[in-house]
Design a protein around this motif. Structure first.
Motif, PDB file in Angstrom:
ATOM      1  N   ARG A 204       2.485   0.764 -16.227  1.00  0.00           N
ATOM      2  CA  ARG A 204       2.595  -0.679 -16.465  1.00  0.00           C
ATOM      3  C   ARG A 204       2.542  -1.450 -15.149  1.00  0.00           C
ATOM      4  NH1 ARG A 204       4.531  -3.538 -20.987  1.00  0.00           N
ATOM      5  NH2 ARG A 204       5.206  -5.681 -20.525  1.00  0.00           N
ATOM      6  N   VAL A 205       3.247  -0.964 -14.136  1.00  0.00           N
ATOM      7  CA  VAL A 205       3.210  -1.617 -12.824  1.00  0.00           C
ATOM      8  C   VAL A 205       1.783  -1.665 -12.293  1.00  0.00           C
ATOM      9  CG1 VAL A 205       3.951  -1.455 -10.411  1.00  0.00           C
ATOM     10  CG2 VAL A 205       5.594  -1.019 -12.256  1.00  0.00           C
ATOM     11  N   HIS A 206       1.087  -0.558 -12.393  1.00  0.00           N
ATOM     12  CA  HIS A 206      -0.314  -0.483 -11.955  1.00  0.00           C
ATOM     13  C   HIS A 206      -1.182  -1.484 -12.714  1.00  0.00           C
ATOM     14  CE1 HIS A 206      -4.329   1.885 -12.344  1.00  0.00           C
ATOM     15  NE2 HIS A 206      -4.409   1.027 -11.353  1.00  0.00           N
ATOM     16  N   ASP A 207      -1.088  -1.450 -14.044  1.00  0.00           N
ATOM     17  CA  ASP A 207      -1.903  -2.319 -14.893  1.00  0.00           C
ATOM     18  C   ASP A 207      -1.641  -3.788 -14.598  1.00  0.00           C
ATOM     19  OD1 ASP A 207      -3.562  -2.995 -17.283  1.00  0.00           O
ATOM     20  OD2 ASP A 207      -1.641  -3.666 -18.087  1.00  0.00           O
ATOM     21  N   TYR A 208      -0.364  -4.145 -14.459  1.00  0.00           N
ATOM     22  CA  TYR A 208      -0.035  -5.557 -14.243  1.00  0.00           C
ATOM     23  C   TYR A 208      -0.475  -6.035 -12.868  1.00  0.00           C
ATOM     24  CZ  TYR A 208       2.285  -7.083 -18.475  1.00  0.00           C
ATOM     25  OH  TYR A 208       2.534  -7.496 -19.765  1.00  0.00           O
ATOM     26  N   LEU A 209      -0.337  -5.223 -11.853  1.00  0.00           N
ATOM     27  CA  LEU A 209      -0.795  -5.643 -10.522  1.00  0.00           C
ATOM     28  C   LEU A 209      -2.301  -5.900 -10.523  1.00  0.00           C
ATOM     29  CD1 LEU A 209       1.258  -3.435  -8.047  1.00  0.00           C
ATOM     30  CD2 LEU A 209       1.225  -5.937  -8.155  1.00  0.00           C
TER      31      LEU A 209
ATOM     32  N   GLU B  15      14.592   4.424 -10.340  1.00  0.00           N
ATOM     33  CA  GLU B  15      13.420   3.733 -10.908  1.00  0.00           C
ATOM     34  C   GLU B  15      12.354   3.425  -9.855  1.00  0.00           C
ATOM     35  OE1 GLU B  15      16.795   3.079 -13.743  1.00  0.00           O
ATOM     36  OE2 GLU B  15      16.552   2.895 -11.549  1.00  0.00           O
ATOM     37  N   GLU B  16      12.803   3.006  -8.678  1.00  0.00           N
ATOM     38  CA  GLU B  16      11.837   2.692  -7.612  1.00  0.00           C
ATOM     39  C   GLU B  16      11.061   3.938  -7.183  1.00  0.00           C
ATOM     40  OE1 GLU B  16      14.757  -0.694  -7.352  1.00  0.00           O
ATOM     41  OE2 GLU B  16      14.908   1.471  -7.663  1.00  0.00           O
TER      42      GLU B  16
ATOM     43  N   ILE C 152       5.138 -16.465  -8.982  1.00  0.00           N
ATOM     44  CA  ILE C 152       5.859 -15.312  -9.529  1.00  0.00           C
ATOM     45  C   ILE C 152       5.230 -14.908 -10.849  1.00  0.00           C
ATOM     46  CG2 ILE C 152       8.081 -14.425 -10.319  1.00  0.00           C
ATOM     47  CD1 ILE C 152       9.427 -16.616  -8.616  1.00  0.00           C
ATOM     48  N   PHE C 153       4.860 -13.633 -10.966  1.00  0.00           N
ATOM     49  CA  PHE C 153       4.398 -13.058 -12.228  1.00  0.00           C
ATOM     50  C   PHE C 153       5.520 -12.184 -12.790  1.00  0.00           C
ATOM     51  CE2 PHE C 153       0.385 -14.324 -10.477  1.00  0.00           C
ATOM     52  CZ  PHE C 153      -0.485 -14.467 -11.550  1.00  0.00           C
ATOM     53  N   PHE C 154       5.415 -11.836 -14.064  1.00  0.00           N
ATOM     54  CA  PHE C 154       6.486 -11.105 -14.735  1.00  0.00           C
ATOM     55  C   PHE C 154       5.958  -9.828 -15.380  1.00  0.00           C
ATOM     56  CE2 PHE C 154       7.712 -15.464 -14.375  1.00  0.00           C
ATOM     57  CZ  PHE C 154       9.063 -15.418 -14.041  1.00  0.00           C
ATOM     58  N   LEU C 155       6.555  -8.703 -14.978  1.00  0.00           N
ATOM     59  CA  LEU C 155       6.178  -7.424 -15.565  1.00  0.00           C
ATOM     60  C   LEU C 155       6.644  -7.328 -17.017  1.00  0.00           C
ATOM     61  CD1 LEU C 155       4.960  -4.564 -14.877  1.00  0.00           C
ATOM     62  CD2 LEU C 155       7.317  -3.824 -14.531  1.00  0.00           C
ATOM     63  N   THR C 156       7.819  -7.870 -17.297  1.00  0.00           N
ATOM     64  CA  THR C 156       8.345  -7.944 -18.664  1.00  0.00           C
ATOM     65  C   THR C 156       8.879  -9.354 -18.883  1.00  0.00           C
ATOM     66  OG1 THR C 156      10.577  -7.238 -18.048  1.00  0.00           O
ATOM     67  CG2 THR C 156       9.005  -5.513 -18.646  1.00  0.00           C
TER      68      THR C 156
ATOM     69  N   LYS D  18      18.023  -3.581 -20.734  1.00  0.00           N
ATOM     70  CA  LYS D  18      17.870  -2.148 -20.988  1.00  0.00           C
ATOM     71  C   LYS D  18      16.433  -1.816 -21.393  1.00  0.00           C
ATOM     72  CE  LYS D  18      19.684   1.620 -23.875  1.00  0.00           C
ATOM     73  NZ  LYS D  18      20.658   1.974 -24.940  1.00  0.00           N
ATOM     74  N   ASP D  19      15.870  -2.604 -22.312  1.00  0.00           N
ATOM     75  CA  ASP D  19      14.500  -2.354 -22.761  1.00  0.00           C
ATOM     76  C   ASP D  19      13.494  -2.672 -21.666  1.00  0.00           C
ATOM     77  OD1 ASP D  19      15.437  -1.542 -25.212  1.00  0.00           O
ATOM     78  OD2 ASP D  19      15.040  -3.462 -26.222  1.00  0.00           O
ATOM     79  N   ALA D  20      13.794  -3.679 -20.860  1.00  0.00           N
ATOM     80  CA  ALA D  20      12.898  -4.027 -19.751  1.00  0.00           C
ATOM     81  C   ALA D  20      12.813  -2.882 -18.743  1.00  0.00           C
ATOM     82  CB  ALA D  20      13.376  -5.303 -19.065  1.00  0.00           C
ATOM     83  N   ILE D  21      13.947  -2.284 -18.422  1.00  0.00           N
ATOM     84  CA  ILE D  21      13.953  -1.158 -17.484  1.00  0.00           C
ATOM     85  C   ILE D  21      13.148   0.009 -18.045  1.00  0.00           C
ATOM     86  CG2 ILE D  21      15.432   0.582 -16.385  1.00  0.00           C
ATOM     87  CD1 ILE D  21      17.579  -1.632 -16.150  1.00  0.00           C
ATOM     88  N   ALA D  22      13.290   0.266 -19.336  1.00  0.00           N
ATOM     89  CA  ALA D  22      12.529   1.346 -19.968  1.00  0.00           C
ATOM     90  C   ALA D  22      11.025   1.088 -19.902  1.00  0.00           C
ATOM     91  CB  ALA D  22      12.975   1.521 -21.421  1.00  0.00           C
ATOM     92  N   ALA D  23      10.651  -0.196 -19.846  1.00  0.00           N
ATOM     93  CA  ALA D  23       9.223  -0.556 -19.807  1.00  0.00           C
ATOM     94  C   ALA D  23       8.639  -0.524 -18.399  1.00  0.00           C
ATOM     95  CB  ALA D  23       9.026  -1.947 -20.413  1.00  0.00           C
ATOM     96  N   MET D  24       9.470  -0.294 -17.389  1.00  0.00           N
ATOM     97  CA  MET D  24       9.002  -0.306 -15.999  1.00  0.00           C
ATOM     98  C   MET D  24       8.391   1.034 -15.620  1.00  0.00           C
ATOM     99  SD  MET D  24      12.179  -2.371 -14.263  1.00  0.00           S
ATOM    100  CE  MET D  24      12.798  -3.856 -15.050  1.00  0.00           C
ATOM    101  N   THR D  25       7.295   1.372 -16.247  1.00  0.00           N
ATOM    102  CA  THR D  25       6.600   2.628 -15.968  1.00  0.00           C
ATOM    103  C   THR D  25       5.568   2.422 -14.862  1.00  0.00           C
ATOM    104  OG1 THR D  25       4.874   2.192 -17.596  1.00  0.00           O
ATOM    105  CG2 THR D  25       6.874   3.321 -18.374  1.00  0.00           C
TER     106      THR D  25
END
Length: 344
Positions: free
Chosen positions: A192-197, A232-233, A172-176, A182-189
């Motif tokens: 960021r998803v692209h970069d982390y994958l 968000e999805e 398991i990796f972690f996006l945040t 609340k701040d984690a959801i705001a960071a789910m751009t």
């Protein structure tokens, strides 16, 4: 004519083990682990710490062990019954109180990690298997880092290391990480998803994992049901996955979080990208709390860690369970021969 077959033996990796906060359970679980033959079957463990603290830990756990002080990894015996130690010698035993926050404990823990990083950076050890440190003790010592990850990031000169959990083959990796929900959801751009994958996929490659299959966990119930339970999805997470797929990453999702971890545990995916801290932590620790091991990727060396704290309430009492430490060392030994130090 007689043909001679040459047999090659893989050299066991030297694994550095900084002993952690001397007032916590780190020294105890390290000594309990190094009293077991299976550790020496897979690696050469080298403890970085204070020899007097470790001698006391040996007495507490009633282990048949002898300390062998060395000045470099090449001097180690690496034999069951002998604990090879680089003695930093920085603890006043008259002031050591188990279970108490102290500046000497925080400073000591930092110095063990710093020495281990120096050895890893120089290529003298292949990996670090770290024990617990205490945030309050670090603060008391004016150490300017809140925890291991931030400390290693600075000492190794790395940028935004990635955290991976592994338990029973599930990764398991972690996006945040340490953000409010609340701040984690705001960071789910989507960016960021692209970069982390992309970065997480490279991290798995560095660990020697081939033909990598990824799943991204959903945020909302049923991954939002096309906007019925959240957007968000639709607006960020799925577009980020599509960008990663366009870059060659074998990823699917978002997969509802109530099933994706079960599927990964049963081999459908090689890794899951968890969107926030507790989402992945709960899945891992409910699977097997004591065998959940943290791996920090994005460093120029391999680092594994137990995923529990200093347990000040039971320190010095021979109560602490060592399974997590044993698994931590074994996982470092498992990945060490495959690990490549190319930057992410």
């Amino acid at each position: 004519m007689t043909t001679t077959t040459k047999t090659t033996t893989t050299e066991k990796a030297i694994i550095a083990i900084p002993m952690g906060d001397p007032a916590g359970i780190g020294p105890e679980i390290t000594m309990k682990s190094l009293a077991k033959k299976e550790i020496y079957d897979v690696c050469k463990p080298l403890v970085i710490g204070d020899a007097a603290v470790l001698e006391k830990a040996i007495a507490i756990v009633s282990a048949d062990l002898t300390i062998n002080e060395v000045t470099s990894p090449t001097e180690g015996k690496y034999e069951l019954g002998t604990v090879d130690v680089i003695n930093v010698n920085n603890i006043d035993m008259n002031k050591l109180q188990y279970g108490e926050v102290s500046a000497q404990g925080g400073q000591g823990a930092f110095e063990y990690i710093k020495k281990a990083v120096e050895l890893a950076t120089a290529g003298e050890v292949k990996a670090l298997a770290t024990t617990p440190i205490n945030k309050e003790s670090l603060k008391a010592a004016n150490v300017p880092y809140i925890g291991h990850t931030e400390m290693l990031e600075a000492l190794a000169g790395s940028d935004d290391p990635l955290t991976m959990f592994e338990v029973r083959g599930m990764r398991i990796f972690f996006l945040t990480r340490h953000l409010s929900l609340k701040d984690a959801i705001a960071a789910m751009t989507k960016e960021r998803v692209h970069d982390y994958l992309v970065r997480c996929d490279r991290a798995l490659a560095r660990l020697g994992v081939e033909n990598r299959r990824w799943a991204v966990a959903g945020l909302n119930p049923h991954s939002g049901e096309g906007g019925l339970f959240g957007w968000e999805e639709v607006e960020q997470i799925k577009p980020g996955i599509e960008l990663a797929v366009a870059d060659g990453i074998n990823a699917v999702g978002p997969v509802p979080a109530d099933s994706v971890f079960f599927q990964a545990l049963n081999g459908k995916y090689d890794a899951v990208l968890s969107l926030y801290h507790d989402q992945g932590h709960i899945a891992a620790k409910m699977t097997d709390f004591h065998r959940t091991i943290s791996i920090t990727n994005g460093l120029p060396f391999l680092r594994t860690s137990v995923d529990h704290g200093t347990a000040f309430d039971i320190a010095g009492k021979n109560i602490a369970e060592s399974t997590s430490m044993e698994e931590c060392i074994k996982l470092a030994a498992q990945y060490a021969p495959k690990f490549t130090a190319n930057s992410i």
